[in-house]
Design a protein around this motif. Structure first.
Motif, PDB file in Angstrom:
ATOM      1  N   PRO A   1       0.947  -1.422  -0.247  1.00 47.84           N
ATOM      2  CA  PRO A   1      -0.275   0.482   0.054  1.00 47.84           C
ATOM      3  C   PRO A   1       0.737   1.160   0.113  1.00 47.84           C
ATOM      4  CG  PRO A   1      -0.813  -1.617   1.761  1.00 47.84           C
ATOM      5  CD  PRO A   1       0.323  -1.591   0.770  1.00 47.84           C
ATOM      6  N   LEU A   2      -0.213   2.594  -0.553  1.00 46.07           N
ATOM      7  CA  LEU A   2       1.413   3.321  -0.874  1.00 46.07           C
ATOM      8  C   LEU A   2       2.051   3.544   0.816  1.00 46.07           C
ATOM      9  CD1 LEU A   2       2.055   5.627  -3.452  1.00 46.07           C
ATOM     10  CD2 LEU A   2       0.099   6.925  -1.846  1.00 46.07           C
ATOM     11  N   GLY A   3       1.661   3.869   2.330  1.00 44.68           N
ATOM     12  CA  GLY A   3       2.166   4.804   2.590  1.00 44.68           C
ATOM     13  C   GLY A   3       3.255   3.838   3.192  1.00 44.68           C
ATOM     14  N   GLN A   4       3.347   2.190   3.018  1.00 49.26           N
ATOM     15  CA  GLN A   4       4.405   1.278   3.863  1.00 49.26           C
ATOM     16  C   GLN A   4       5.533   1.945   2.138  1.00 49.26           C
ATOM     17  OE1 GLN A   4       2.714  -2.483   4.293  1.00 49.26           O
ATOM     18  NE2 GLN A   4       3.155  -2.325   5.879  1.00 49.26           N
ATOM     19  N   LYS A   5       4.824   1.552   1.105  1.00 49.60           N
ATOM     20  CA  LYS A   5       6.172   2.208   0.052  1.00 49.60           C
ATOM     21  C   LYS A   5       6.379   2.992  -0.028  1.00 49.60           C
ATOM     22  CE  LYS A   5       5.290   2.080  -4.780  1.00 49.60           C
ATOM     23  NZ  LYS A   5       5.992   0.662  -5.526  1.00 49.60           N
ATOM     24  N   LEU A   6       5.862   3.875   0.329  1.00 49.79           N
ATOM     25  CA  LEU A   6       6.834   5.248   0.573  1.00 49.79           C
ATOM     26  C   LEU A   6       7.879   5.135   1.657  1.00 49.79           C
ATOM     27  CD1 LEU A   6       4.350   8.646  -0.151  1.00 49.79           C
ATOM     28  CD2 LEU A   6       6.463   7.569  -1.991  1.00 49.79           C
TER      29      LEU A   6
ATOM     30  N   MET B   1      22.109  -2.101  10.813  1.00 47.85           N
ATOM     31  CA  MET B   1      20.836  -2.951  11.984  1.00 47.85           C
ATOM     32  C   MET B   1      19.928  -1.993  12.129  1.00 47.85           C
ATOM     33  SD  MET B   1      22.410  -4.329  15.468  1.00 47.85           S
ATOM     34  CE  MET B   1      24.129  -3.181  16.068  1.00 47.85           C
ATOM     35  N   ALA B   2      19.889  -0.328  12.116  1.00 47.39           N
ATOM     36  CA  ALA B   2      19.122   0.635  12.188  1.00 47.39           C
ATOM     37  C   ALA B   2      18.024  -0.061  11.616  1.00 47.39           C
ATOM     38  CB  ALA B   2      19.771   1.835  11.758  1.00 47.39           C
ATOM     39  N   ALA B   3      18.265   0.301  10.184  1.00 48.44           N
ATOM     40  CA  ALA B   3      18.015  -0.004   8.913  1.00 48.44           C
ATOM     41  C   ALA B   3      17.009  -1.259   9.118  1.00 48.44           C
ATOM     42  CB  ALA B   3      18.559  -0.393   8.079  1.00 48.44           C
ATOM     43  N   ILE B   4      16.863  -2.659  10.132  1.00 46.64           N
ATOM     44  CA  ILE B   4      16.793  -3.594  10.078  1.00 46.64           C
ATOM     45  C   ILE B   4      16.094  -3.051  11.734  1.00 46.64           C
ATOM     46  CG2 ILE B   4      16.919  -5.749  11.354  1.00 46.64           C
ATOM     47  CD1 ILE B   4      18.872  -6.221  10.020  1.00 46.64           C
ATOM     48  N   VAL B   5      15.776  -2.383  11.803  1.00 47.68           N
ATOM     49  CA  VAL B   5      14.722  -1.917  13.056  1.00 47.68           C
ATOM     50  C   VAL B   5      13.496  -0.825  12.407  1.00 47.68           C
ATOM     51  CG1 VAL B   5      14.262  -0.617  15.467  1.00 47.68           C
ATOM     52  CG2 VAL B   5      16.000  -2.106  15.050  1.00 47.68           C
ATOM     53  N   ALA B   6      14.325   0.051  11.251  1.00 42.93           N
ATOM     54  CA  ALA B   6      13.079   0.356  10.682  1.00 42.93           C
ATOM     55  C   ALA B   6      12.111  -0.261   9.924  1.00 42.93           C
ATOM     56  CB  ALA B   6      14.081   2.050   9.627  1.00 42.93           C
ATOM     57  N   VAL B   7      12.731  -1.717   9.196  1.00 45.62           N
ATOM     58  CA  VAL B   7      11.552  -2.225   8.496  1.00 45.62           C
ATOM     59  C   VAL B   7      10.724  -2.859   9.308  1.00 45.62           C
ATOM     60  CG1 VAL B   7      12.014  -4.102   6.827  1.00 45.62           C
ATOM     61  CG2 VAL B   7      14.202  -2.740   6.145  1.00 45.62           C
ATOM     62  N   GLY B   8      11.264  -3.272  10.442  1.00 43.70           N
ATOM     63  CA  GLY B   8      10.276  -4.190  11.352  1.00 43.70           C
ATOM     64  C   GLY B   8       9.271  -3.152  11.934  1.00 43.70           C
ATOM     65  N   PHE B   9       9.058  -1.757  12.013  1.00 44.40           N
ATOM     66  CA  PHE B   9       8.307  -0.926  12.461  1.00 44.40           C
ATOM     67  C   PHE B   9       7.255  -0.758  11.522  1.00 44.40           C
ATOM     68  CE2 PHE B   9      10.732   1.064  15.888  1.00 44.40           C
ATOM     69  CZ  PHE B   9       9.194   1.745  16.900  1.00 44.40           C
ATOM     70  N   ILE B  10       8.029  -0.137   9.917  1.00 44.15           N
ATOM     71  CA  ILE B  10       7.289  -0.314   8.676  1.00 44.15           C
ATOM     72  C   ILE B  10       6.293  -1.097   8.738  1.00 44.15           C
ATOM     73  CG2 ILE B  10       7.149   0.491   6.763  1.00 44.15           C
ATOM     74  CD1 ILE B  10      10.382   1.585   7.008  1.00 44.15           C
ATOM     75  N   MET B  11       6.491  -2.230   8.362  1.00 45.74           N
ATOM     76  CA  MET B  11       5.581  -3.749   8.468  1.00 45.74           C
ATOM     77  C   MET B  11       5.203  -3.594   9.676  1.00 45.74           C
ATOM     78  SD  MET B  11       7.163  -4.589   5.588  1.00 45.74           S
ATOM     79  CE  MET B  11       6.210  -5.406   5.260  1.00 45.74           C
ATOM     80  N   VAL B  12       5.251  -3.691  10.733  1.00 43.08           N
ATOM     81  CA  VAL B  12       4.072  -3.515  11.939  1.00 43.08           C
ATOM     82  C   VAL B  12       3.164  -3.292  11.503  1.00 43.08           C
ATOM     83  CG1 VAL B  12       4.300  -4.013  14.529  1.00 43.08           C
ATOM     84  CG2 VAL B  12       5.598  -4.958  13.047  1.00 43.08           C
ATOM     85  N   MET B  13       3.228  -1.930  11.614  1.00 40.93           N
ATOM     86  CA  MET B  13       2.465  -0.226  12.290  1.00 40.93           C
ATOM     87  C   MET B  13       1.528  -0.869  10.733  1.00 40.93           C
ATOM     88  SD  MET B  13       3.150   1.699  14.045  1.00 40.93           S
ATOM     89  CE  MET B  13       4.599   1.354  15.400  1.00 40.93           C
TER      90      MET B  13
END
Lengths: 142, 348
Positions: free
Chosen positions: B200-205, B336-348
């Motif tokens: 979805p667009l939000g996640q994509k951006l 490591m920071a990128a992994i945490v960011a990806v986790g946030f984006i995918m869970v939100m």
């Protein structure tokens, strides 16, 4: 019964067969005229000095240890990465705790200076070269 | 006779083995092209001539090189540990070639479609490190030993950010299977993971900056893993002669060389699958299909091979402390920071 892993085995075998085939073909074609000088260890044309099994920098060992810790951690992270979306926030937070413990160790290694390697001291300024010469002269001439 | 061939082709074991030869043919052709292409590009980048004697603009040179390497005397130093000295080229090449099993060359061809895909690839290509260390130690030569040690230290250091970057991508796709990963990105350039994938667009951006970061991290660590300039300290010819393969000659040397080039395509292909849509066409269904998809896969892979060659002949070599600094103090924290960011984006 051939599973998909049979294909993997085939790749291992084909890789080994190709290497062996290449080496055997070369063995049939190439000359073979060894003599002691040719077979001596290459050291830029000089007679080899001393043994090869010399001491080397302990840092290689430290790097290997840190690598091991990280690699095992990544090993645990992969199964989690595949399924964490299904379990939502709770799985994510749990993994953050796991990562957090690792980061503490990582920060410790960093603070202890084990990630530092010897580097040449930089010299700045207009007279940098002159200073080096003077220092050299002092050490040599006393 | 035709019956016999037909039954043979229907046999699953025979077809599996035949399929396993396809990437080998590709590697051999590709190696000839890159051998020539790299020297020519290097020459043009550094403003000199390269091969000009054999054939038109030296196009026959790779064949001449191949013949020369086949005929060359094989010298095994008297001081070397013969068994491991001979075993090392096998490990290096087999490790590289076995990793090709999970590369989806086209929508219709993959050596072995296992769900473990990328994870297996990382594991199998680690065999190369063992081979390099073995070659350096068995040669019983100071240059080789130091080259091998440097090489091992460099590869394991850069494996951490590289594998963490792969982990980030796996968190987004939720699969390790490279064919599935590619199919997720089908449908045009906007679905490639570097542009946020099919979300979805939000996640994509939100994903785009993280994916670009992961891409840069993986690209840098993959370049270090194949030991090429600016990360070619293991074979820094001005200090270590030729590094781990100093004592190797003839066909054994050729095997090392071939494995290096094959590895180069391998990491480029992984970049392509993880970020640039693998074999998918950038125009959606236009120019897709099994043959076109093979074309896209090879074309994209070759682009990153070209990029690698380009950097190799443009940048000077790093110093060893800079090398370790980049890996442990820059790429790893960012990964490591990128992994945490990806986790946030995918869970939100």
């Amino acid at each position: 019964m051939l599973t998909e892993f049979g294909g993997i085995l085939a790749f291992f075998i084909v890789g080994a067969v190709f290497t062996a085939g290449g080496l055997i073909a070369a063995w049939l074609l190439r000359p073979h005229r060894p003599y002691p000088q040719k077979n001596s260890t290459y050291e830029c044309g000089e007679e080899p000095v001393g043994t090869t099994r010399v001491r080397f920098n302990i840092r290689f060992y430290v790097v290997a240890l840190i690598f091991l810790v990280f690699e095992v951690e990544v090993l645990f992270l992969f199964p989690w990465a595949l399924v964490f979306k299904q379990y939502g926030m709770i799985a994510f937070v749990e993994m953050l705790v796991f990562l957090g413990i690792l980061v503490v160790g990582y920060a410790y290694v960093w603070a202890k200076g084990d990630l530092e390697w010897d580097k040449p001291a930089p010299r700045f300024g207009k007279n940098a070269a002159a200073t080096v010469y003077e220092e050299q002269n002092e050490t040599v001439l006393g | 006779m035709t019956d016999f061939i037909a039954t043979l082709l229907n046999d699953p074991i025979v077809t599996t083995v035949l399929l396993a030869f396809v990437p080998l043919v590709f590697i051999l052709v590709y190696a000839l092209v890159v051998l020539y292409g790299e020297m020519k590009m290097a020459a043009h980048i550094q403003n000199r001539l390269a091969y000009m004697e054999n054939g038109w603009h030296g196009t026959l040179q790779p064949f001449a090189d191949m013949l020369k390497l086949l005929q060359k005397e094989d010298i095994i130093p008297a001081a070397a540990d013969k068994f491991f000295f001979m075993l090392a080229p096998y490990l290096v090449f087999v490790g590289t070639y076995a990793s090709f099993a999970v590369l989806p060359f086209s929508s219709g061809f993959i050596g072995s479609d296992i769900d473990l895909g990328l994870f297996y690839l990382v594991a199998a290509s680690s065999l190369v490190v063992v081979g390099l260390l073995m070659s350096g130690w068995a040669s019983n030569n100071k240059w080789s030993l130091f080259g091998a040690l440097r090489s091992a230290a460099q590869i394991v250091s850069y494996e951490i950010p590289g594998v963490l970057a792969i982990l980030g991508v796996v968190m987004v796709t939720g699969t390790l299977n490279m064919q599935t990963m590619t199919q997720m990105q089908d449908g045009g350039i906007q679905n490639w993971l570097i542009l946020g994938g099919n979300f979805p667009l939000g996640q994509k951006l939100a994903l785009i900056p993280v994916m670009v970061l992961l891409f840069v991290i993986y690209l840098l660590s993959s370049m270090a893993e194949v030991n090429r300039t600016p990360f070619d300290l293991p074979e820094a010819e001005s200090e270590l002669v030729q590094g781990y393969n100093t004592e190797y000659s003839g066909m054994k040397f050729a095997i090392f060389y071939l494995a290096e080039y094959a590895n180069l395509f391998l990491v480029s292909a992984v970049v392509v699958v993880m970020f640039f849509g693998g074999w998918t066409s950038p125009f959606g269904s236009f120019m897709s299909g099994p043959v076109w998809s093979a074309f896209w896969f090879v074309a994209k892979g070759m682009f990153f091979v070209f990029f690698n060659v380009w950097l190799r002949w443009t940048l000077p070599r790093l110093r060893v402390d800079q090398l370790m600094y980049v890996s442990w103090k820059v790429l790893t924290p960012f990964a490591m920071a990128a992994i945490v960011a990806v986790g946030f984006i995918m869970v939100m």
